[in-house]
Design an enzyme around this catalytic site. Structure first.
Site, PDB file in Angstrom:
ATOM      1  N   LYS A 206      41.193  -4.383  11.846  1.00  0.00           N
ATOM      2  CA  LYS A 206      40.500  -4.009  13.092  1.00  0.00           C
ATOM      3  C   LYS A 206      39.066  -4.539  13.129  1.00  0.00           C
ATOM      4  CE  LYS A 206      43.610  -0.650  14.773  1.00  0.00           C
ATOM      5  NZ  LYS A 206      44.020   0.710  15.065  1.00  0.00           N
ATOM      6  N   ARG A 242      49.186   2.176   8.690  1.00  0.00           N
ATOM      7  CA  ARG A 242      49.832   1.108   9.473  1.00  0.00           C
ATOM      8  C   ARG A 242      49.120  -0.199   9.138  1.00  0.00           C
ATOM      9  NH1 ARG A 242      48.986  -1.600  14.189  1.00  0.00           N
ATOM     10  NH2 ARG A 242      50.783  -2.010  15.508  1.00  0.00           N
TER      11      ARG A 242
HETATM   12  N1  HH2 Z   1      46.787   0.132  16.327  1.00  0.00           N
HETATM   13  C1  HH2 Z   1      47.297  -0.889  17.047  1.00  0.00           C
HETATM   14  C2  HH2 Z   1      48.541  -0.735  17.661  1.00  0.00           C
HETATM   15  N2  HH2 Z   1      49.259   0.393  17.545  1.00  0.00           N
HETATM   16  N3  HH2 Z   1      49.509   2.563  16.706  1.00  0.00           N
HETATM   17  C3  HH2 Z   1      49.037   3.593  16.005  1.00  0.00           C
HETATM   18  N4  HH2 Z   1      49.750   4.718  15.886  1.00  0.00           N
HETATM   19  N5  HH2 Z   1      47.817   3.527  15.387  1.00  0.00           N
HETATM   20  C4  HH2 Z   1      47.027   2.415  15.461  1.00  0.00           C
HETATM   21  O1  HH2 Z   1      45.901   2.427  14.897  1.00  0.00           O
HETATM   22  C5  HH2 Z   1      47.514   1.298  16.207  1.00  0.00           C
HETATM   23  C6  HH2 Z   1      48.779   1.415  16.830  1.00  0.00           C
HETATM   24  C7  HH2 Z   1      46.543  -2.172  17.221  1.00  0.00           C
HETATM   25  O2  HH2 Z   1      47.207  -2.887  18.157  1.00  0.00           O
HETATM   26  P1  HH2 Z   1      47.332  -4.417  18.509  1.00  0.00           P
HETATM   27  O3  HH2 Z   1      46.095  -4.800  19.211  1.00  0.00           O
HETATM   28  O4  HH2 Z   1      48.593  -4.656  19.254  1.00  0.00           O
HETATM   29  O5  HH2 Z   1      47.435  -5.175  17.120  1.00  0.00           O
HETATM   30  P2  HH2 Z   1      48.515  -5.079  15.977  1.00  0.00           P
HETATM   31  O6  HH2 Z   1      49.796  -4.582  16.577  1.00  0.00           O
HETATM   32  O7  HH2 Z   1      48.626  -6.459  15.404  1.00  0.00           O
HETATM   33  O8  HH2 Z   1      47.974  -4.104  14.987  1.00  0.00           O
END
Ligand code: HH2
Length: 266
Positions: A206, A242
């Protein structure tokens, strides 16, 4: 929990795993590296990401759930805001609905979650994905996130979701200033784990990691910070992290756990 994106526009991997074959290969790799859960995503939540229709999202994710299920018993989570997607993936063999809106996106989200009987991840987010980073504001970020999650868990249970199926997630980076909100929230994570539900933590790759590390650090060069965040979460008692880099995180957690256990009286 290993992340498998089936979207052409996810921020962290630049869409390298777009497409079914690449996503299935990634899922196999993460299973081999020791993931305990896979989180499949067919729509990016990144600010500015193009919205994906229900049919397109189902078309991206359901075949992947089926293909993984045909060769592995690993628990499959699907990252989606849409009840129709959750229904389709659970019918295909997924067992967890990871919803960054904490089942607030559609009026029937809570009812569908209760009906499906799957596990649900209720994540905190201030605002909407498209605009959430514009001007996030909090009095006390830890207390506000904890209060929101406690309230949403109660609402989910009132709607018929079993207590034992509820996970909470503080939503690092979702409607939170990179430094002013994410860092105190992580510092106060034990307040969230103390709510009594398993907690899922997503810090992997992040932006705040880049901000702490001097600013312009591309997403694929944030592994050290991602591992630091995972270990911090483990120390605070989270049930799962995650992550994109499963092998490295599994090793880091194994060492952390071995040290922690060696320090306990026999
Ligand atoms: N962070 C992302 C997506 N989904 N779900 C949960 N429960 N917690 C999180 O911190 C979280 C999440 C980040 O999303 P995105 O921008 O799509 O990137 P990536 O899927 O590659 O992590």
């Amino acid at each position: 929990m290993g992340v498998v994106n089936v979207t052409p526009d996810s921020f962290s991997d630049g869409g390298r795993f777009a497409g079914f074959d690449a996503a299935l290969a990634q899922a196999r790799k993460l299973i081999a590296e020791g993931a305990d859960i896979l989180d499949l995503g067919g729509e990016s939540t990144r600010p500015g990401a193009a919205p994906v229709s229900e049919a397109d999202e189902i078309g991206r994710v359901v075949p992947l759930v089926r293909a993984i299920r045909a060769e592995s018993a690993i628990p499959i989570s699907v990252d989606s805001m849409k009840p129709a997607v959750a229904r389709a993936v659970v019918e295909a063999g997924a067992t967890m609905w990871n919803d960054v809106t904490a089942l607030r996106h559609a009026p029937n989200s809570l009812a569908v979650a209760a009906e499906l009987g799957c596990e649900v991840v209720l994540m905190h987010m201030q605002g909407e994905p498209a605009t959430m980073q514009a001007e996030p504001h909090y009095g006390d970020v830890v207390e506000e996130v904890a209060a929101f999650l406690a309230r949403r868990a109660a609402e989910a249970m009132a709607a018929g979701v079993e207590q034992a199926r509820i996970w909470l997630d503080p939503g690092v980076g979702f409607g939170k200033h990179m430094i002013r909100h994410n860092l105190p929230l992580l510092a106060g994570l034990a307040r969230v784990t103390a709510l009594g539900f398993p907690v899922l933590l997503g810090v992997s790759r992040k932006s705040f990691i880049g901000a702490v590390d001097g600013g312009h650090v591309p997403a694929d060069q944030r592994l050290g910070g991602s591992i630091a965040g995972a270990l911090w979460g483990a120390e605070a008692g989270v049930a799962a992290v995650r992550v994109h880099d499963v092998r490295e995180t599994v090793q880091a957690l194994a060492v952390w756990r071995a040290i922690a256990q060696a320090g306990r009286p026999a």
